[in-house]
Design a protein around this motif. Structure first.
Motif, short mmCIF file in Angstrom:
data_model
loop_
_atom_site.label_atom_id
_atom_site.label_comp_id
_atom_site.label_asym_id
_atom_site.label_seq_id
_atom_site.Cartn_x
_atom_site.Cartn_y
_atom_site.Cartn_z
N ASP A 199 0.82 -1.21 0.00
CA ASP A 199 0.00 0.00 0.00
C ASP A 199 0.86 1.26 0.00
N ALA A 200 2.13 1.13 0.39
CA ALA A 200 3.01 2.28 0.46
C ALA A 200 3.52 2.70 -0.91
N CYS A 201 3.41 1.82 -1.89
CA CYS A 201 3.88 2.11 -3.24
C CYS A 201 2.78 2.85 -4.01
N THR A 202 3.12 3.99 -4.59
CA THR A 202 2.14 4.81 -5.29
C THR A 202 1.84 4.24 -6.68
N ILE A 203 0.78 4.74 -7.28
CA ILE A 203 0.42 4.33 -8.63
C ILE A 203 1.52 4.74 -9.61
N ASP A 204 2.09 5.93 -9.44
CA ASP A 204 3.19 6.37 -10.30
C ASP A 204 4.38 5.43 -10.20
N GLU A 205 4.71 5.02 -8.97
CA GLU A 205 5.81 4.08 -8.78
C GLU A 205 5.50 2.75 -9.45
N ALA A 206 4.26 2.28 -9.30
CA ALA A 206 3.86 1.02 -9.91
C ALA A 206 3.97 1.10 -11.43
N GLU A 207 3.57 2.23 -12.01
CA GLU A 207 3.69 2.42 -13.45
C GLU A 207 5.14 2.40 -13.90
N ASN A 208 6.01 3.04 -13.11
CA ASN A 208 7.44 3.04 -13.43
C ASN A 208 8.01 1.63 -13.36
N TYR A 209 7.65 0.89 -12.32
CA TYR A 209 8.13 -0.49 -12.21
C TYR A 209 7.59 -1.34 -13.35
N LEU A 210 6.34 -1.15 -13.72
CA LEU A 210 5.77 -1.90 -14.83
C LEU A 210 6.56 -1.64 -16.11
N ASN A 211 6.88 -0.38 -16.37
CA ASN A 211 7.68 -0.05 -17.55
C ASN A 211 9.05 -0.71 -17.51
N GLU A 212 9.67 -0.71 -16.33
CA GLU A 212 10.99 -1.34 -16.18
C GLU A 212 10.92 -2.84 -16.41
N VAL A 213 9.89 -3.49 -15.85
CA VAL A 213 9.75 -4.94 -16.01
C VAL A 213 9.49 -5.28 -17.47
N LEU A 214 8.65 -4.51 -18.14
CA LEU A 214 8.39 -4.74 -19.56
C LEU A 214 9.67 -4.54 -20.38
N HIS A 215 10.48 -3.57 -19.97
CA HIS A 215 11.76 -3.34 -20.64
C HIS A 215 12.69 -4.55 -20.44
N LEU A 216 12.68 -5.11 -19.24
CA LEU A 216 13.48 -6.31 -18.98
C LEU A 216 13.03 -7.46 -19.87
N GLN A 217 11.73 -7.60 -20.03
CA GLN A 217 11.20 -8.67 -20.89
C GLN A 217 11.65 -8.45 -22.34
N SER A 218 11.68 -7.21 -22.76
CA SER A 218 12.17 -6.88 -24.10
C SER A 218 13.64 -7.25 -24.23
N ASP A 219 14.42 -6.98 -23.18
CA ASP A 219 15.84 -7.34 -23.19
C ASP A 219 16.02 -8.85 -23.29
N CYS A 220 15.13 -9.61 -22.66
CA CYS A 220 15.19 -11.07 -22.76
C CYS A 220 14.97 -11.51 -24.21
N VAL A 221 13.97 -10.92 -24.84
CA VAL A 221 13.64 -11.30 -26.22
C VAL A 221 14.78 -10.94 -27.17
N SER A 222 15.39 -9.78 -26.95
CA SER A 222 16.46 -9.34 -27.84
C SER A 222 17.77 -10.07 -27.58
N GLY A 223 17.87 -10.74 -26.42
CA GLY A 223 19.09 -11.45 -26.09
C GLY A 223 20.09 -10.64 -25.31
N SER A 224 19.78 -9.38 -25.00
CA SER A 224 20.72 -8.57 -24.24
C SER A 224 20.68 -8.90 -22.74
N LEU A 225 19.66 -9.63 -22.31
CA LEU A 225 19.59 -10.13 -20.95
C LEU A 225 19.33 -11.63 -21.03
N THR A 226 20.14 -12.40 -20.29
CA THR A 226 20.03 -13.85 -20.37
C THR A 226 19.80 -14.49 -19.01
N SER A 227 19.25 -13.76 -18.09
CA SER A 227 19.00 -14.27 -16.74
C SER A 227 17.99 -15.42 -16.77
N HIS A 228 18.39 -16.54 -16.24
CA HIS A 228 17.49 -17.70 -16.18
C HIS A 228 16.23 -17.37 -15.39
#
Length: 82
Positions: free
Chosen positions: A21-50
């Protein structure tokens, strides 16, 4: 985010935000964007974390929880305005 450790740290912070509850909607949106970016990095091969790229369940749960938090927050704002 370049390093696999940094990526996992971001995923963990995003997960905590999604369930806090302490995390704001703006923070959640920022985290969502970051996580989606990480998923994009996985697809492109620039991130290979199991844990992030090969395990589709954990990232999907984090993304779903963040989206749910954002939707709940936006609907509560609409109710407050009415």
């Amino acid at each position: 985010i370049d390093a696999e450790d940094d990526a996992m740290c971001m995923m963990m912070k995003a997960n905590v935000c999604a369930h806090s509850d302490a995390c704001t909607i703006d923070e959640a949106e920022n985290y969502l964007n970051e996580v989606l970016h990480l998923q994009s990095d996985c697809v492109s091969g620039s991130l290979t974390s199991h844990q992030i790229c090969d395990d589709v369940i954990f990232p999907a749960e984090v993304i779903g929880a963040l989206r749910n938090k954002i939707e709940r927050g936006q609907s509560s704002i609409v109710h407050q305005l009415n």
